[in-house]
Motif scaffolding. Structure first.
Motif, short mmCIF file in Angstrom:
data_model
loop_
_atom_site.label_atom_id
_atom_site.label_comp_id
_atom_site.label_asym_id
_atom_site.label_seq_id
_atom_site.Cartn_x
_atom_site.Cartn_y
_atom_site.Cartn_z
N PRO C 18 40.72 35.63 27.18
CA PRO C 18 39.94 34.61 27.89
C PRO C 18 38.44 34.88 27.89
O PRO C 18 37.66 34.00 27.57
N ILE C 46 27.91 31.47 41.61
CA ILE C 46 28.92 32.27 40.90
C ILE C 46 28.35 33.66 40.59
O ILE C 46 29.02 34.68 40.78
N TYR C 224 37.00 38.18 47.02
CA TYR C 224 36.12 38.53 45.91
C TYR C 224 36.90 38.94 44.66
O TYR C 224 36.60 38.50 43.55
N PRO C 226 40.25 38.30 43.78
CA PRO C 226 41.05 37.29 43.10
C PRO C 226 40.23 36.20 42.40
O PRO C 226 40.65 35.67 41.37
N LEU C 227 39.05 35.87 42.95
CA LEU C 227 38.24 34.81 42.32
C LEU C 227 37.48 35.31 41.12
O LEU C 227 36.98 34.53 40.31
N ARG C 229 37.91 36.84 38.07
CA ARG C 229 38.11 36.50 36.66
C ARG C 229 37.95 35.01 36.38
O ARG C 229 37.45 34.62 35.33
N GLY C 230 38.35 34.18 37.34
CA GLY C 230 38.19 32.75 37.13
C GLY C 230 36.72 32.36 37.09
O GLY C 230 36.29 31.61 36.20
N LEU C 231 35.95 32.87 38.05
CA LEU C 231 34.53 32.54 38.08
C LEU C 231 33.84 33.09 36.84
O LEU C 231 32.93 32.47 36.28
N SER C 233 35.12 33.33 33.94
CA SER C 233 35.40 32.46 32.78
C SER C 233 34.42 31.30 32.75
O SER C 233 33.94 30.90 31.69
N VAL C 234 34.09 30.75 33.93
CA VAL C 234 33.11 29.67 34.00
C VAL C 234 31.73 30.19 33.55
O VAL C 234 31.01 29.53 32.81
#
Lengths: 350, 350, 350
Positions: C18, C46, C224, C226-227, C229-231, C233-234
């Protein structure tokens, strides 16, 4: 009679479900004159995340899907997008008080797809435990792009025809044109380019590509999927408020728009449902997929469509097409979700 | 002596807990002159999510609550809101160097409630495993609205009285008035309308309505609840920075504001605690609920209050009322949370 | 030969992961001319969350770490930051068509650290299950601050030397100066103050302080972490788009910048890797830690560095230093992550 009762029951029970309740909550807030507002940059980001989520999810499924199985609903989706615009061309665009270009712009938006409405449909099906093909999100661009291209093309051709009849017209803002078939091709190219470069379609296609070619499964499962329903609830609030405030814009335009905005989502949804049902009998397309195809058809583009229209058809009146699609089309489409679910239950079954 | 020791111990241990530590961290950042900043639209969105969370959570509880059980603390909350303003009217508003309208605006903000402070209180209680009535969030508007309405009403009446004495005054910007009691009623209506339309109150009431009439339990549990403490930590940073930078505004105003900003949160909190204690003996209101009622009373409105005041009392000086409430009231209230916890432990017990 | 094969294999397999896939996806979007954009305030937020996450995580580890164990890599990081700038001073800054001040500003940014690139490195190692010292984030300011201070200091001293030679120069915008060593000290102080007050460094130090002195473990684990890797990616999407659009700025500047932007990240990364390897042999610094030290050295500051440079060296040309670092430095550094992983695998082993 049984079907009517079934639809009514489904609709009442759905109104309490979070997705529709937040939409109605937003409308009530706007009706009360509340100063509540979700800041624009946050709203835009939520839409981006939803589009990436829908795209990545579809991409992961496409990776494992049988392409033949995908092709039938994809062609069906493109067909529905074109058909909606053609229906609009012979109804709305010919009604009293409706300028042809305004009617075509409106029909184009109604043929295009709203990512938020599709996401709302997915959330409702998820809540009910109704399964659907994972690749559904991949159908979005087929319907969206074919509707936008058809509508803009028809509007431009009509404009050109009028320009030939009355050669000394106000032509500012349109694309320079040669003559005959060569012109059409470059026009189609321009429209396709604009459409694929629009934020919504490119976010969706990016998600699709990432889902197909990369392995974003872990970040999808840990971030995009869990945030999906919560962010959607915020989006529904915004869409409800937006719908209510857009309603007033319709005062200035012909009554035909109000009629179209109220009826078209249901008629288009039924058309999408019929195509889904055909795919069900042909290739075993699921009941949930049929509902989502109906929802896509019923939905009208609220985010990426309007700027595309403004760019391509600068003479069209935004109060007419944005007012009709955002003020009426979107809420009517979302509130029709239970109708399509009841139909699927009746005609296909669990 | 035992109580003093207990309070001191609770305060020291709480300073290390995330909620208070982020507040202090924000103050340190601002004191160091850091250029760190949370963008305004994101900050506003975080506040919206917290208010929706508090509202939905309260709504879900109200749905199942005994309304009689809710009524006693609700009336208590309204009483506290009015009492705080009346206390301010006979203390701050009469002090040397304090214009009456400035004093009333400040007292109104101190009577109103800060959603962030209430959320901080809930987070601290959750961390300690102290339970409280789920409907607590529903008490917020009772205290908030009654304080704002009382303060604005008293300020307007005083202004009107002065206008009668000195009829050729500068009257621009105030609401047009008839004579006598009819005027009061329309004034109250206007204030109520403005208050209920303010972003904070309407987000909270929307959440309450969704919690009561819809079934948002799943999206609440999967989105609003898990994000709550993390977003609150960011909000505490912002509030700490904001408090520190507002402090400098107080240099230009009377010393009375500094005294009021430091003492009022504690005095108001004790008043709220006393009312909660009474409710505890009357209807078994919980220890945690009593602490949260005290925190609501101690808190001063930092988001929705100031614009309401600016709209309703355009002659009042924002440096005075915003500086006092955001610069002193909010941090003192948050830092007093351990005091109310120690008192509850002492007077009510686990 | 075996090593080359190993590197090639790691790189190919990482491109599907990713983190890198989103970076490449962003570049493709920009290359296609997409109008997709993540709103600025959201992007900034972010970055703040990532910096707080890295800081808090490091702080929690520092709390339990042996300070002696931390000191060796920390000094190594500071050494790498200074060395990168010195290398830039004798290479880039002396090349044809490169103004000395532009060369130093560019070298300073390449010595400084990109939080996003470091975060990307951590995410890649996490995905692979490669462990590293928790305190790694605490090394960031050591390398970042020493690089920025060295670069600005050398540029200012060179400017001062030239000013002595040609006393009637255009001096507007530079810091007023006395003579000799006293000037240097106050200059260093100013640079240090500006650097520590910059949003990125102060967010990171705040996180560190909270991790060390407070107990934010629960909010760290529930929000902090859990968010993260998603943030990220953005963020990778945004950085890919930004890199592509910055590339065009390089057309106007000397070719030396392109050479430097392509080679420097790899050379700097190898330097960081060597220092990490030395620390591995000295104190048992882990393979994962060595990779992250190499990534920090390879990265160039994309968020906090540019405004610091603009403030400190107003005569330097942003097209040169921002174009080189954001357009080439950042993507090359991120795409080199697999190289450092393969080297660590080869020289240190799992």
């Amino acid at each position: 009679m049984d079907l009517v009762f079934e639809i009514a029951t489904t609709m009442v029970s759905q109104l309490q479900k979070p997705t529709l309740a937040f939409l109605i909550g937003g409308m009530v807030l706007a009706a009360m004159g509340s100063k509540f507002a979700v800041p624009e940059p946050v709203y835009k980001f939520i839409v981006i995340l939803l589009l990436l989520k829908v795209g990545i999810g579809a991409g992961i499924s496409v990776r494992e899907a049988d392409l033949a199985e995908l092709m039938v609903p994809a062609l069906g989706a493109a067909f529905v997008g074109i058909a909606i615009v053609l229906v609009g061309a012979v109804t709305l665009a010919r009604m009293r008080g409706v300028a042809h270009v305004d009617g075509m712009a409106t029909a184009g938006l109604f043929g295009a797809v709203s990512a938020s409405t599709l996401a709302a449909g997915m959330a409702v099906l998820d809540e009910e435990g109704i399964s659907y093909e994972g690749f559904i999100g991949a159908l979005y661009p087929f319907m969206d792009v074919s509707a936008l291209v058809t509508a803009i093309l028809l509007a431009k051709l009509a404009e050109q025809r009028r320009a030939v009849v009355a050669p000394i017209g106000i032509q500012g803002g349109t694309i320079a044109m040669g003559g005959g078939p060569a012109f059409d091709l470059s026009l189609v190219k321009t429209i396709l380019k604009d459409t694929f470069q629009s934020p919504a379609i490119s976010a969706l296609l990016l998600g699709l590509a990432l889902g197909i070619f990369a392995r974003p499964d872990s970040v999808y499962a840990s971030f995009y999927e869990p945030l999906f329903r919560g962010l959607l609830s915020v989006l529904m609030l915004v869409m409800g408020m937006e719908a209510w405030s857009r309603l007033s814009e319709l005062r200035g335009v012909a009554h035909a728009y109000i009629l179209y905005g109220l009826l078209a989502p249901v008629v288009h949804g039924l058309l999408g449902f019929a195509v889904g049902l055909a795919a069900h009998h042909l290739t075993g397309f699921s009941a949930g997929g049929t509902v989502l195809l109906a929802i896509m058809a019923a939905s009208s583009s609220d985010i990426s469509g309007p700027p595309t229209m403004r760019g391509a058809l600068p003479k069209a009146n935004p109060s007419a097409y944005v007012g009709t699609s955002t003020g009426l089309g979107t809420p009517v489409a979302i509130l029709s979700i239970p109708l399509f679910m009841a139909l699927a239950d009746h005609f296909i079954g669990g």
